[in-house]
Design a protein around this motif. Structure first.
Motif, PDB file in Angstrom:
ATOM      1  N   LYS A  58     -19.193   0.686  21.890  1.00 17.58           N
ATOM      2  CA  LYS A  58     -17.841   0.392  21.397  1.00 17.58           C
ATOM      3  C   LYS A  58     -16.763   0.708  22.418  1.00 17.58           C
ATOM      4  CE  LYS A  58     -19.230   0.920  16.646  1.00 17.58           C
ATOM      5  NZ  LYS A  58     -19.256   1.798  15.502  1.00 17.58           N
ATOM      6  N   ARG A  59     -17.158   1.352  23.528  1.00 13.69           N
ATOM      7  CA  ARG A  59     -16.134   1.602  24.537  1.00 13.69           C
ATOM      8  C   ARG A  59     -15.949   0.380  25.451  1.00 13.69           C
ATOM      9  NH1 ARG A  59     -18.319   2.808  29.462  1.00 13.69           N
ATOM     10  NH2 ARG A  59     -20.533   3.331  29.389  1.00 13.69           N
ATOM     11  N   MET A  60     -16.856  -0.618  25.312  1.00 19.42           N
ATOM     12  CA  MET A  60     -16.699  -1.836  26.102  1.00 19.42           C
ATOM     13  C   MET A  60     -15.623  -2.690  25.457  1.00 19.42           C
ATOM     14  SD  MET A  60     -18.830  -1.070  28.255  1.00 19.42           S
ATOM     15  CE  MET A  60     -18.801  -2.474  29.362  1.00 19.42           C
ATOM     16  N   HIS A  61     -14.618  -3.079  26.239  1.00 13.10           N
ATOM     17  CA  HIS A  61     -13.593  -3.953  25.692  1.00 13.10           C
ATOM     18  C   HIS A  61     -14.106  -5.380  25.674  1.00 13.10           C
ATOM     19  CE1 HIS A  61     -10.342  -0.872  27.031  1.00 13.10           C
ATOM     20  NE2 HIS A  61     -11.040  -0.488  25.985  1.00 13.10           N
TER      21      HIS A  61
ATOM     22  N   LEU B 107     -18.508 -14.902  23.590  1.00 11.36           N
ATOM     23  CA  LEU B 107     -19.584 -13.938  23.330  1.00 11.36           C
ATOM     24  C   LEU B 107     -20.509 -13.828  24.547  1.00 11.36           C
ATOM     25  CD1 LEU B 107     -20.689 -12.170  20.995  1.00 11.36           C
ATOM     26  CD2 LEU B 107     -22.157 -14.092  20.372  1.00 11.36           C
ATOM     27  N   ALA B 108     -20.719 -14.958  25.233  1.00  6.81           N
ATOM     28  CA  ALA B 108     -21.621 -14.964  26.398  1.00  6.81           C
ATOM     29  C   ALA B 108     -21.057 -14.105  27.526  1.00  6.81           C
ATOM     30  CB  ALA B 108     -21.840 -16.388  26.878  1.00  6.81           C
ATOM     31  N   LEU B 109     -19.739 -14.213  27.765  1.00  5.23           N
ATOM     32  CA  LEU B 109     -19.137 -13.431  28.849  1.00  5.23           C
ATOM     33  C   LEU B 109     -19.057 -11.953  28.463  1.00  5.23           C
ATOM     34  CD1 LEU B 109     -16.339 -15.857  30.114  1.00  5.23           C
ATOM     35  CD2 LEU B 109     -18.738 -15.668  30.835  1.00  5.23           C
ATOM     36  N   ASP B 110     -18.762 -11.683  27.190  1.00  4.75           N
ATOM     37  CA  ASP B 110     -18.753 -10.280  26.753  1.00  4.75           C
ATOM     38  C   ASP B 110     -20.142  -9.657  26.899  1.00  4.75           C
ATOM     39  OD1 ASP B 110     -16.057  -9.954  26.163  1.00  4.75           O
ATOM     40  OD2 ASP B 110     -16.278 -10.853  24.182  1.00  4.75           O
TER      41      ASP B 110
ATOM     42  N   TYR C 121     -20.927  -4.940  16.905  1.00  9.93           N
ATOM     43  CA  TYR C 121     -19.592  -4.659  17.437  1.00  9.93           C
ATOM     44  C   TYR C 121     -18.896  -5.941  17.900  1.00  9.93           C
ATOM     45  CZ  TYR C 121     -16.251  -2.995  20.984  1.00  9.93           C
ATOM     46  OH  TYR C 121     -15.143  -2.782  21.758  1.00  9.93           O
ATOM     47  N   ALA C 122     -19.685  -6.831  18.521  1.00  9.56           N
ATOM     48  CA  ALA C 122     -19.102  -8.068  19.059  1.00  9.56           C
ATOM     49  C   ALA C 122     -18.945  -9.140  17.985  1.00  9.56           C
ATOM     50  CB  ALA C 122     -19.978  -8.591  20.203  1.00  9.56           C
ATOM     51  N   GLY C 123     -19.366  -8.846  16.760  1.00 11.09           N
ATOM     52  CA  GLY C 123     -19.178  -9.792  15.660  1.00 11.09           C
ATOM     53  C   GLY C 123     -20.276 -10.842  15.554  1.00 11.09           C
TER      54      GLY C 123
ATOM     55  N   GLU D 236     -31.193 -17.132   8.579  1.00 14.15           N
ATOM     56  CA  GLU D 236     -32.593 -17.061   8.136  1.00 14.15           C
ATOM     57  C   GLU D 236     -33.516 -16.493   9.218  1.00 14.15           C
ATOM     58  OE1 GLU D 236     -33.295 -18.988   4.938  1.00 14.15           O
ATOM     59  OE2 GLU D 236     -31.140 -18.562   4.954  1.00 14.15           O
ATOM     60  N   ASP D 237     -32.966 -16.254  10.384  1.00  9.82           N
ATOM     61  CA  ASP D 237     -33.801 -15.804  11.496  1.00  9.82           C
ATOM     62  C   ASP D 237     -34.168 -14.332  11.316  1.00  9.82           C
ATOM     63  OD1 ASP D 237     -35.136 -15.511  13.878  1.00  9.82           O
ATOM     64  OD2 ASP D 237     -33.320 -15.457  15.115  1.00  9.82           O
ATOM     65  N   ARG D 238     -35.432 -14.068  11.112  1.00 10.64           N
ATOM     66  CA  ARG D 238     -35.873 -12.676  10.914  1.00 10.64           C
ATOM     67  C   ARG D 238     -36.636 -12.155  12.124  1.00 10.64           C
ATOM     68  NH1 ARG D 238     -32.941 -13.247   7.197  1.00 10.64           N
ATOM     69  NH2 ARG D 238     -33.420 -13.599   4.998  1.00 10.64           N
ATOM     70  N   THR D 239     -36.349 -12.670  13.306  1.00  6.96           N
ATOM     71  CA  THR D 239     -37.063 -12.232  14.503  1.00  6.96           C
ATOM     72  C   THR D 239     -36.227 -11.230  15.286  1.00  6.96           C
ATOM     73  OG1 THR D 239     -36.139 -13.897  15.994  1.00  6.96           O
ATOM     74  CG2 THR D 239     -38.057 -14.559  14.681  1.00  6.96           C
ATOM     75  N   LEU D 240     -36.894 -10.471  16.144  1.00  2.36           N
ATOM     76  CA  LEU D 240     -36.204  -9.462  16.948  1.00  2.36           C
ATOM     77  C   LEU D 240     -35.299 -10.077  18.012  1.00  2.36           C
ATOM     78  CD1 LEU D 240     -39.215  -7.014  17.191  1.00  2.36           C
ATOM     79  CD2 LEU D 240     -36.951  -6.358  16.356  1.00  2.36           C
ATOM     80  N   ALA D 241     -35.462 -11.379  18.259  1.00  4.10           N
ATOM     81  CA  ALA D 241     -34.595 -12.060  19.238  1.00  4.10           C
ATOM     82  C   ALA D 241     -33.273 -12.502  18.616  1.00  4.10           C
ATOM     83  CB  ALA D 241     -35.316 -13.261  19.832  1.00  4.10           C
ATOM     84  N   ARG D 242     -33.080 -12.209  17.333  1.00  5.00           N
ATOM     85  CA  ARG D 242     -31.878 -12.644  16.613  1.00  5.00           C
ATOM     86  C   ARG D 242     -30.556 -12.312  17.338  1.00  5.00           C
ATOM     87  NH1 ARG D 242     -27.707 -13.643  15.223  1.00  5.00           N
ATOM     88  NH2 ARG D 242     -26.676 -13.662  13.198  1.00  5.00           N
ATOM     89  N   PRO D 243     -30.396 -11.081  17.905  1.00  2.95           N
ATOM     90  CA  PRO D 243     -29.110 -10.777  18.548  1.00  2.95           C
ATOM     91  C   PRO D 243     -28.795 -11.711  19.729  1.00  2.95           C
ATOM     92  CG  PRO D 243     -30.345  -8.748  18.190  1.00  2.95           C
ATOM     93  CD  PRO D 243     -31.285  -9.887  17.889  1.00  2.95           C
ATOM     94  N   LEU D 244     -29.836 -12.213  20.381  1.00  2.00           N
ATOM     95  CA  LEU D 244     -29.636 -13.058  21.563  1.00  2.00           C
ATOM     96  C   LEU D 244     -29.175 -14.470  21.236  1.00  2.00           C
ATOM     97  CD1 LEU D 244     -32.581 -12.710  24.108  1.00  2.00           C
ATOM     98  CD2 LEU D 244     -30.149 -12.384  24.503  1.00  2.00           C
ATOM     99  N   ARG D 245     -29.588 -14.974  20.061  1.00  2.00           N
ATOM    100  CA  ARG D 245     -29.382 -16.407  19.754  1.00  2.00           C
ATOM    101  C   ARG D 245     -27.926 -16.866  19.909  1.00  2.00           C
ATOM    102  NH1 ARG D 245     -34.883 -16.984  19.606  1.00  2.00           N
ATOM    103  NH2 ARG D 245     -35.840 -16.160  17.723  1.00  2.00           N
ATOM    104  N   PRO D 246     -26.980 -16.214  19.229  1.00  2.67           N
ATOM    105  CA  PRO D 246     -25.590 -16.701  19.326  1.00  2.67           C
ATOM    106  C   PRO D 246     -25.002 -16.512  20.729  1.00  2.67           C
ATOM    107  CG  PRO D 246     -25.676 -14.692  18.009  1.00  2.67           C
ATOM    108  CD  PRO D 246     -27.092 -15.076  18.286  1.00  2.67           C
ATOM    109  N   VAL D 247     -25.526 -15.534  21.476  1.00 12.15           N
ATOM    110  CA  VAL D 247     -25.044 -15.294  22.841  1.00 12.15           C
ATOM    111  C   VAL D 247     -25.409 -16.487  23.723  1.00 12.15           C
ATOM    112  CG1 VAL D 247     -25.369 -13.859  24.896  1.00 12.15           C
ATOM    113  CG2 VAL D 247     -25.184 -12.774  22.642  1.00 12.15           C
ATOM    114  N   VAL D 248     -26.680 -16.889  23.621  1.00 16.35           N
ATOM    115  CA  VAL D 248     -27.177 -18.020  24.402  1.00 16.35           C
ATOM    116  C   VAL D 248     -26.428 -19.301  24.016  1.00 16.35           C
ATOM    117  CG1 VAL D 248     -29.186 -19.522  24.634  1.00 16.35           C
ATOM    118  CG2 VAL D 248     -29.452 -17.048  24.860  1.00 16.35           C
TER     119      VAL D 248
END
Ligand SMILES: [Zn+2]
Length: 206
Positions: free
Chosen positions: A8-11, A17-20, A50-52, A133-145
């Motif tokens: 949370k200290r990262m602005h 989302l990709a650049l953050d 944190y990044a929404g 519906e994505d229940r995989t551990l890669a879920r956090p990466l999807r919207p970033v990509v």
């Protein structure tokens, strides 16, 4: 040692989302990074929240899933770091007015194909890709990509810039395209301070 709270200290100053996500590593401009808030799978999930990019329910589900499958979480985290390296290879050249390598773009295409393969189209004011519906551990990466591909295909590439004081990359949304710093509070203030001290020194030696 970073903590889950440490993310949370990262602005969030990238404007995408990709650049953050790339900006989870800090350091001087042009050089290697000297700090990283992503130190493990729990930190990745905390950053996504944190990044929404993750809802509270998804965050709790991912923490549970990773506790039940530590090997899977380790593999997913290793993949996350490779993806971040690749996004860095795509956007850092663009911020310098150059083109990314064909290899980095091909990797991003593969990551996007995988991300969309786990998504559904949901109706809002337009249809949007969603990973509810994505229940995989890669879920956090999807919207970033996906955000990375959106920025490449629909964003203003000439507005992608690197901070003059650190390795952050951001979209310059200012009217006259004059933004030079990731944030005025950090690098902008540090630069003003440097100039002030330099000017005072010049005056003092006259
Ligand atoms: Zn900066």
């Amino acid at each position: 040692m970073e903590t889950v709270e440490g993310v949370k200290r990262m602005h969030l100053v990238g404007g995408s989302l990709a650049l953050d996500f790339i900006n989870t590593r800090t350091g001087p401009p042009g050089g290697p990074s000297d700090d990283d808030v992503l130190t493990g799978y729990p930190e990745l999930v905390a950053w996504g929240a944190y990044a929404g990019a993750l809802t509270d329910t998804e965050t709790a589900a991912l923490h549970r899933l990773s506790r039940n499958d530590p090997d899977g979480a380790r593999a997913a985290f290793a993949r996350t770091l490779r993806t971040r390296d690749n996004l860095d290879e795509v956007f850092r050249p663009l911020a310098a007015g150059k083109s990314p390598s064909a290899r980095a773009l091909a990797q991003l295409r593969d990551d996007e194909a995988d991300a969309l393969g786990h998504a559904q189209l949901e109706r809002g004011s337009t249809f949007v890709w969603a990973w509810r519906e994505d229940r995989t551990l890669a879920r956090p990466l999807r919207p970033v990509v996906h955000a990375a591909v959106q920025l490449l295909t629909a964003g203003a590439l000439d507005r992608i810039k690197g901070c003059g004081g650190c390795r952050f990359i951001f979209i310059d949304e200012s009217k006259n395209r004059s933004r030079r710093w990731c944030s005025m509070d950090d690098c902008g203030t540090a630069e003003k301070m440097r100039r002030y001290v330099a000017a005072r020194r010049t005056r003092a030696t006259r």
